[in-house]
Scaffold this active site. Structure first.
Site, PDB file in Angstrom:
ATOM      1  N   ARG A  38      33.175  38.982  45.573  1.00 43.09           N
ATOM      2  CA  ARG A  38      33.617  37.591  45.717  1.00 43.09           C
ATOM      3  C   ARG A  38      34.476  37.176  44.528  1.00 43.09           C
ATOM      4  NH1 ARG A  38      27.760  34.988  46.665  1.00 43.09           N
ATOM      5  NH2 ARG A  38      27.366  36.483  44.990  1.00 43.09           N
TER       6      ARG A  38
ATOM      7  N   ASP B   7      36.401  33.879  42.487  1.00 37.77           N
ATOM      8  CA  ASP B   7      36.187  32.450  42.272  1.00 37.77           C
ATOM      9  C   ASP B   7      37.376  31.624  42.735  1.00 37.77           C
ATOM     10  OD1 ASP B   7      33.697  32.849  41.072  1.00 37.77           O
ATOM     11  OD2 ASP B   7      34.588  33.167  39.099  1.00 37.77           O
TER      12      ASP B   7
ATOM     13  N   TYR C  63      40.799  44.617  37.644  1.00 36.45           N
ATOM     14  CA  TYR C  63      41.330  43.262  37.581  1.00 36.45           C
ATOM     15  C   TYR C  63      42.510  43.226  36.614  1.00 36.45           C
ATOM     16  CZ  TYR C  63      37.498  40.986  40.128  1.00 36.45           C
ATOM     17  OH  TYR C  63      36.615  40.571  41.108  1.00 36.45           O
TER      18      TYR C  63
ATOM     19  N   ARG D  11      37.169  36.701  32.761  1.00 41.13           N
ATOM     20  CA  ARG D  11      37.708  35.456  32.205  1.00 41.13           C
ATOM     21  C   ARG D  11      37.070  35.124  30.859  1.00 41.13           C
ATOM     22  NH1 ARG D  11      36.937  31.330  37.011  1.00 41.13           N
ATOM     23  NH2 ARG D  11      37.690  29.870  35.412  1.00 41.13           N
TER      24      ARG D  11
END
Length: 259
Positions: free
Chosen positions: A49, A51, A109, A196
Site C-alpha cells: 500500500r 500513502d 522506491y 520518507r
C-alpha cells in the site's frame, strides 16, 4: 484464473492505494474499471500500500476471475475506463500460487528532490523542493550506514502495524545531476513512512546541520523522535517490485528522465 498486472499512477489526487469508504483511492478506482470490463465484481491484491500523494511506476497487483478476456482486452479495456492519472502497463496470466504481496522478494522506491531557488511548476507533485543547496555526497555517505539488516524503529511511523521493525535494506544511493537529487532504495520490505523518514533525516545531513555519522547514531537508538521529519509524499514513488524469476513477469515502466 489468476492475473497479474502492473499499475502506474500519479497519487496526487488520491488518499493512498487502499480502498476507503469516504475517500478516493487508487484501489477503488482500478477495481471499478476492472469490474466494468468484466461485467462483475473484481477485487485486487497489491504488492504494498502507498500513502496519500505517493506515486507508482511499478505497483503490482493480482486478481482472480472466471471471466474470459485476452491479455490485450484486459489492458486496453481497463485503461479505457480508468482516469488519466492511472494506467495499467501490462496484464499477464499468473500462476495459481502467485501472490502480489507475499510473493515479493524486494521492492524499490525512488525519491526526487529539486534544490534550486525557484520551484518547478511541472514537477510540483513529483518532487520535494528545497530552497537551500544540499550536499548530495554527504547524504550518500550517511545513507550507507543504513544498508544491511537493521532494526529500523527510528524510521518507523507510530501507526506502523508491521510485526517486526527489522528490514534488510539492500541498496541505497543519493546522486545528483544539475539541480536534481535522486534517492534510490531497495529492501526486502519497508515499514510505514520508512523511506520518507529516511529522506527527512538525510536532509539534515544535506544542509550540514548534522554529520553523516549522525544517521548511524539515530539508527542505533531505535528512537523515532531522534530522527528527522517525515518528508512530503509527493517526491516518493514505488518503482519496481521483484519476484522469484520463475514467475517471469514483464519489467515496470521507467522514470529515469535521461539518467
Amino acid at each position: 484464473m489468476r492475473w497479474a498486472a502492473c499499475v502506474e499512477y500519479d497519487g496526487s489526487g488520491y488518499h493512498g492505494w487502499q480502498s476507503q469508504p469516504h475517500a478516493s483511492s487508487v484501489q477503488d478506482t482500478l477495481e471499478a474499471a476492472l469490474s466494468r470490463l468484466a461485467d462483475g465484481s473484481i477485487r485486487t491484491v497489491c504488492s504494498g500500500r502507498t500513502d496519500a500523494g505517493v506515486h507508482a511506476q511499478g505497483q503490482i497487483v493480482h486478481f482472480d476471475t472466471e471471466v474470459e478476456r485476452s491479455t490485450r482486452a484486459w489492458l486496453l479495456g481497463t485503461n479505457r475506463y480508468l482516469p488519466d492519472d492511472i494506467a495499467l502497463q501490462w496484464v499477464v496470466p499468473a500462476a495459481a500460487d502467485f501472490h502480489a504481496r507475499f510473493g515479493a522478494i524486494a521492492r524499490e522506491y525512488r525519491y526526487w528532490i529539486l534544490d534550486r531557488t525557484a520551484p518547478s511548476a511541472l514537477w510540483r507533485n513529483r518532487a520535494l523542493h528545497s530552497h537551500s543547496r544540499l550536499d548530495a555526497e554527504a547524504m550518500n555517505t550517511a545513507a550507507q550506514h543504513l544498508a544491511g539488516r537493521h532494526d529500523f524503529s527510528a524510521f518507523r511511523a507510530a501507526a506502523c502495524q508491521a510485526k517486526t521493525p527489522w528490514r534488510d535494506l539492500q541498496t541505497i544511493t543519493v546522486v545528483r545531476r544539475g539541480d536534481w537529487l535522486r534517492l534510490d532504495v531497495r529492501a526486502n520490505a519497508f515499514l510505514h513512512h520508512m523511506v520518507r523518514n529516511i529522506v527527512g533525516s538525510l536532509l539534515h545531513v544535506g544542509r550540514a546541520e548534522k554529520p553523516p555519522q549522525w544517521i548511524a547514531d539515530v539508527l542505533a537508538t531505535g528512537d523515532r523522535t531522534r530522527a528527522g521529519m517525515t518528508a512530503p509524499a509527493q517526491g516518493l514513488s514505488l518503482r519496481r517490485v521483484h519476484y522469484p524469476p520463475a514467475f517471469v513477469l514483464p519489467e515496470a515502466a521507467s522514470d529515469d528522465v535521461g539518467w
